[in-house]
Design a protein around this motif. Structure first.
Motif, PDB file in Angstrom:
ATOM      1  N   LYS A  48      29.785   4.002  13.871  1.00 39.21           N
ATOM      2  CA  LYS A  48      29.701   2.924  12.887  1.00 39.21           C
ATOM      3  C   LYS A  48      30.168   3.406  11.504  1.00 39.21           C
ATOM      4  CE  LYS A  48      28.188  -0.596  15.245  1.00 39.21           C
ATOM      5  NZ  LYS A  48      28.996  -1.833  15.368  1.00 39.21           N
ATOM      6  N   MET A  49      29.883   4.655  11.172  1.00 42.07           N
ATOM      7  CA  MET A  49      30.365   5.187   9.892  1.00 42.07           C
ATOM      8  C   MET A  49      31.885   5.280   9.891  1.00 42.07           C
ATOM      9  SD  MET A  49      27.569   8.130   8.898  1.00 42.07           S
ATOM     10  CE  MET A  49      28.144   8.248   7.207  1.00 42.07           C
ATOM     11  N   GLU A  51      33.847   3.423  11.768  1.00 47.29           N
ATOM     12  CA  GLU A  51      34.305   2.041  11.777  1.00 47.29           C
ATOM     13  C   GLU A  51      34.240   1.440  10.370  1.00 47.29           C
ATOM     14  OE1 GLU A  51      33.300  -1.547  14.736  1.00 47.29           O
ATOM     15  OE2 GLU A  51      31.623  -1.069  13.395  1.00 47.29           O
ATOM     16  N   GLY A  52      33.175   1.744   9.660  1.00 48.90           N
ATOM     17  CA  GLY A  52      32.982   1.165   8.339  1.00 48.90           C
ATOM     18  C   GLY A  52      33.858   1.760   7.262  1.00 48.90           C
ATOM     19  N   SER A  53      34.514   2.890   7.555  1.00 46.75           N
ATOM     20  CA  SER A  53      35.325   3.545   6.521  1.00 46.75           C
ATOM     21  C   SER A  53      36.822   3.509   6.798  1.00 46.75           C
ATOM     22  CB  SER A  53      34.882   5.001   6.374  1.00 46.75           C
ATOM     23  OG  SER A  53      35.004   5.704   7.602  1.00 46.75           O
ATOM     24  N   ARG A  59      38.465  -1.813   4.622  1.00 46.15           N
ATOM     25  CA  ARG A  59      37.540  -0.678   4.569  1.00 46.15           C
ATOM     26  C   ARG A  59      38.271   0.617   4.248  1.00 46.15           C
ATOM     27  NH1 ARG A  59      34.821  -2.574  10.206  1.00 46.15           N
ATOM     28  NH2 ARG A  59      33.771  -4.457   9.419  1.00 46.15           N
ATOM     29  N   THR A  63      37.666   3.095   1.074  1.00 41.93           N
ATOM     30  CA  THR A  63      37.493   4.547   1.184  1.00 41.93           C
ATOM     31  C   THR A  63      38.436   5.265   0.233  1.00 41.93           C
ATOM     32  OG1 THR A  63      36.825   4.342   3.509  1.00 41.93           O
ATOM     33  CG2 THR A  63      37.582   6.503   2.776  1.00 41.93           C
ATOM     34  N   MET A 304      34.726   8.929   3.085  1.00 42.06           N
ATOM     35  CA  MET A 304      34.399   8.256   4.355  1.00 42.06           C
ATOM     36  C   MET A 304      32.887   8.210   4.566  1.00 42.06           C
ATOM     37  SD  MET A 304      37.308   9.792   6.939  1.00 42.06           S
ATOM     38  CE  MET A 304      36.476   9.111   8.376  1.00 42.06           C
ATOM     39  N   GLY A 308      31.191   4.755   4.762  1.00 41.21           N
ATOM     40  CA  GLY A 308      30.528   4.531   6.045  1.00 41.21           C
ATOM     41  C   GLY A 308      29.031   4.366   5.888  1.00 41.21           C
ATOM     42  N   TYR A 311      28.296   0.906   4.863  1.00 41.02           N
ATOM     43  CA  TYR A 311      28.477  -0.019   5.991  1.00 41.02           C
ATOM     44  C   TYR A 311      27.270   0.007   6.930  1.00 41.02           C
ATOM     45  CZ  TYR A 311      30.631  -2.138  10.135  1.00 41.02           C
ATOM     46  OH  TYR A 311      30.900  -2.941  11.218  1.00 41.02           O
TER      47      TYR A 311
END
Length: 360
Positions: A48-49, A51-53, A59, A63, A304, A308, A311
């Motif tokens: 998820k980190m 994915e979120g970055s 996203r 970053t 990141m 992340g 997120y």
């Protein structure tokens, strides 16, 4: 049982790099164990980190936005650290750089963008550099600890910006909210490929600092002074001149980071502009071993983590402080690995005295 610590033969740069990469991997494993103990699936959290970055254009751009000031602040810290001047004041120099840029915007509103933006950069670098000179002069003149002075100056800078935000520079059109006026379009850095042009400035700064360290006389003098003040004096160098010049450059880069953040991200000045990036830069500069190309890579990795971590709050309702935990564990493992790069530990079992064995 006795413990003997023995100095190792010098490892090659490749071996040292592998050692440090291994330390980071061990830190991630340790972080995964902590997540599991807290009831989270570490593989899902790490995914998820990531994915979120990085996994959408927006996203990834966010970053990059976080990496830009981090790279520039880390480069500024590295210039001072190379000389073993422990500048922990990147946060304060960041705010003074943003303050200098904001003062120019508020007082010179008629300047067009092609003139205003370079003037803001120069003003931000000047203010950050002058703020960094305070501990440098105090150390050269009175032998004070630059670590303590730069650390205390951070809080003075932040509180002064807070005073301006709630007082003289408070926007009368903000309906009573403690906010400063927004910058006009003429004072905002333009975008290149969807991200403000600070990424070009940060990469250019990395190249220039690399050239400073590897190809310039000043870079050589900084390295010699960092190794030995006596050697520098014996070679005819002036430690005071080198210190003041390098610290001025160090603070100037941190001030440039503040100018870019105020111009492109906040489009104003506020007491929450940094979010602690100046302190994170100390970690990234140290982890990258003061090597500009490595600083770019490590800063992006930490950006990141920051993006992340934010997120995670929305995707899994995990506090964004998890990213801070990961940063702290990575720093702990990497700093610990420095010991094992240089030394090895032998456990020696002591033999019992002969008389006692006979009596037994």
């Amino acid at each position: 049982m006795t413990v003997n610590i023995v100095k190792k033969p010098d490892l090659s740069p490749r071996q040292q790099a592998l050692f440090r990469v291994g330390a980071v991997l061990m830190a991630l494993v340790c972080t995964g164990v902590i997540m599991a103990l807290l009831g989270y699936n570490p593989f899902v959290v790490f995914y998820k980190m990531l994915e979120g970055s990085t996994m959408t254009l927006y996203r990834f751009q966010e970053t990059i936005n976080k990496a830009i000031p981090l790279v520039t602040l880390s480069l500024g810290s590295a210039v001072a650290f190379k000389m073993k001047f422990w500048n922990i004041g990147a946060e304060g120099q960041f705010y003074l750089g943003a303050l200098g840029a904001a003062w120019l915007v508020f007082n010179l509103p008629a300047l067009p963008a092609p003139v205003m933006l370079p003037v803001m950069m120069a003003g931000g670098m000047l203010m950050g550099g002058l703020w960094a000179l305070i501990p440098a002069v105090l150390k050269s003149r009175f032998g004070t600890s630059e670590t303590l002075v730069t650390l205390m100056l951070n809080y003075i800078a932040i509180k002064f910006v807070t005073y301006l935000q709630y007082g003289p520079w408070k926007d009368p059109k903000a309906s009573g909210f403690p906010k400063m006026p927004k910058f006009g379009d003429y004072a905002v850095l333009p975008k290149v490929f969807g991200v403000h042009m600070g990424w070009i400035i940060a990469l250019a700064a990395a190249v220039l600092v690399w050239l400073l360290f590897r190809r310039s006389k000043l870079g050589y003098e900084i390295a010699v002074l960092g190794e030995s003040v006596s050697t520098a004096r014996y070679a005819g160098m002036s430690p005071t001149r080198i210190t003041l010049t390098a610290v001025l450059l160090s603070g100037g880069l941190c001030g440039l980071a503040g100018m870019m953040q105020a111009s492109a991200i906040e489009r104003s000045l506020s007491a929450t502009l940094s979010g602690g990036l100046g302190f994170t830069a100390v970690i990234t500069a140290w982890l990258a071993r003061l090597n500009p190309p490595a600083i770019v890579a490590v800063s992006f990795f930490f950006a990141m983590l920051l993006q992340g971590g934010s997120y995670l709050q929305t995707a899994m309702q995990i506090p964004s402080a998890m990213a801070d935990i990961i940063q702290g564990i990575i720093l702990f493992f990497v700093l610990g690995s420095e010991f094992f790069v240089r030394y090895k530990v032998h456990f020696v079992r002591q033999a019992k005295p002969a008389g006692k064995e006979a009596g037994a």
